[in-house]
Motif scaffolding. Sequence first.
Motif, short mmCIF file in Angstrom:
data_model
loop_
_atom_site.label_atom_id
_atom_site.label_comp_id
_atom_site.label_asym_id
_atom_site.label_seq_id
_atom_site.Cartn_x
_atom_site.Cartn_y
_atom_site.Cartn_z
N ASP A 9 0.97 -1.14 0.25
CA ASP A 9 -0.10 0.03 0.21
C ASP A 9 1.11 0.99 0.02
O ASP A 9 2.29 1.45 0.67
CB ASP A 9 -0.96 -0.53 1.37
N ASP A 10 0.80 2.49 -0.70
CA ASP A 10 1.08 3.19 -1.07
C ASP A 10 1.15 4.22 0.53
O ASP A 10 1.57 5.19 0.89
CB ASP A 10 1.20 4.33 -2.08
N GLN A 11 0.37 4.06 1.24
CA GLN A 11 0.68 5.02 2.62
C GLN A 11 0.83 4.14 3.85
O GLN A 11 0.10 2.67 4.27
CB GLN A 11 -1.51 5.21 2.66
N PRO A 12 2.02 4.89 4.25
CA PRO A 12 2.15 3.82 5.48
C PRO A 12 1.67 3.88 6.50
O PRO A 12 1.96 2.81 7.27
CB PRO A 12 3.84 4.83 5.55
N LEU A 13 0.52 5.20 6.59
CA LEU A 13 -0.17 4.62 7.83
C LEU A 13 -1.40 3.53 7.52
O LEU A 13 -1.10 2.64 8.90
CB LEU A 13 -0.93 5.60 8.30
N GLY A 35 5.52 -0.20 -1.00
CA GLY A 35 4.75 1.49 -1.15
C GLY A 35 4.06 1.34 -2.57
O GLY A 35 3.75 2.45 -3.13
N ASP A 36 4.74 0.30 -3.67
CA ASP A 36 4.44 0.73 -5.07
C ASP A 36 4.00 -0.53 -5.68
O ASP A 36 5.03 -1.46 -5.44
CB ASP A 36 5.20 1.17 -5.23
N GLY A 37 4.09 -1.00 -6.56
CA GLY A 37 3.65 -3.00 -7.42
C GLY A 37 5.32 -3.00 -7.79
O GLY A 37 5.16 -4.39 -7.82
N ALA A 38 5.50 -1.67 -8.01
CA ALA A 38 6.80 -2.47 -8.57
C ALA A 38 7.98 -3.38 -7.68
O ALA A 38 8.48 -4.72 -7.57
CB ALA A 38 8.16 -1.76 -9.88
N MET A 54 -2.78 -6.99 -1.36
CA MET A 54 -2.36 -6.25 -2.45
C MET A 54 -3.61 -4.98 -2.48
O MET A 54 -4.73 -4.54 -2.49
CB MET A 54 -2.39 -6.92 -3.50
N ASP A 55 -3.05 -3.58 -2.83
CA ASP A 55 -3.54 -1.79 -2.97
C ASP A 55 -3.57 -1.95 -4.06
O ASP A 55 -2.65 -2.90 -4.82
CB ASP A 55 -3.43 -0.97 -2.26
N VAL A 56 -5.26 -1.15 -4.40
CA VAL A 56 -5.00 -1.13 -6.40
C VAL A 56 -4.56 -0.03 -6.92
O VAL A 56 -3.76 -0.08 -7.35
CB VAL A 56 -7.05 -0.98 -6.68
N ARG A 57 -4.53 0.58 -6.43
CA ARG A 57 -4.26 2.42 -6.98
C ARG A 57 -3.10 3.03 -6.22
O ARG A 57 -2.97 3.60 -4.71
CB ARG A 57 -5.04 3.23 -6.91
N MET A 58 -1.83 3.03 -6.85
CA MET A 58 -0.67 2.99 -6.20
C MET A 58 0.53 3.34 -7.31
O MET A 58 -0.02 3.96 -8.43
CB MET A 58 0.13 2.16 -5.69
N PRO A 59 1.17 5.02 -7.15
CA PRO A 59 2.08 5.47 -7.97
C PRO A 59 3.08 4.59 -8.71
O PRO A 59 2.85 3.43 -8.92
CB PRO A 59 2.52 6.80 -7.38
N GLY A 63 -1.53 -2.03 -8.19
CA GLY A 63 -1.83 -3.20 -8.01
C GLY A 63 -2.40 -4.31 -9.21
O GLY A 63 -1.54 -5.79 -8.71
N ILE A 64 -2.90 -3.81 -10.17
CA ILE A 64 -3.62 -5.10 -11.27
C ILE A 64 -2.55 -5.44 -12.05
O ILE A 64 -2.14 -6.60 -12.11
CB ILE A 64 -4.62 -4.54 -11.95
#
Length: 249
Positions: A9-13, A35-38, A54-59, A63-64
Amino acid sequence: MTISVLLVDDQPLLRMGFRMVIESQPDLKVVGEAGDGAAAALLASELAPDVVVMDVRMPGVDGIEATRRIAAAGGSSRVLILTTFDLDQYVLAGLRAGASGFLLKDVPPADLLAAIRTIAAGDAVVAPNVTRRLLDAFAHHLPDPDASSNSGPGTGPSGAAGRGGARATAGADRLDRLTDRERDVLGELAAGLSNAEIAARLVLSEATVKTHVGRILAKLELRDRVQAVVFAYETGLIRPSANPPRHDG
């Protein structure tokens, strides 16, 4: 036996909150964070976690794509996608990419823990009511099995509907591999029923239903029950609910 988990997830909290919930259990352990898919795909390859949350939306790599890379690597890691309700189309893409299930981000902690254990055991998160509501909600994104006969902008062979029609046709050919009883079981499975519920509905033993499910997955070349649900919708074996789902519990 401890279940290893990779948090993405791109949000640490949020990662911190998920870690606290997961590591409160003696049989679960967070072995890494990304923090990102790569980074997630690389860590999944290095750490071989049992489950990737896995989160979906990340910079960068989302996630997809990360799910697709993890599934394509052929390892044993399985992906649980977390999403918000308005990201239903991304959830569908994630399931096609090889995810084993999905939950809403505001899921109760107990449900998240249960989902992790379910996926680690080799099953998929399909039966919970939230999953059924999501399936009904995003079913309109699935390709129309009759779309290949349509014409006009976006419905030709190069349009989305045209590609959907081609997928549906290919899926129908695979559907022919099933016996009538296996089709019945697939239909009930796609409606979100558990093996016990399918057994009661079709007057079969639970062991027989389990055998049928295994044969269905093998014949259709599907990874798990989640992919079987998507397949059933794509081929038109199951149609989306005519009424929009309620979200009041």
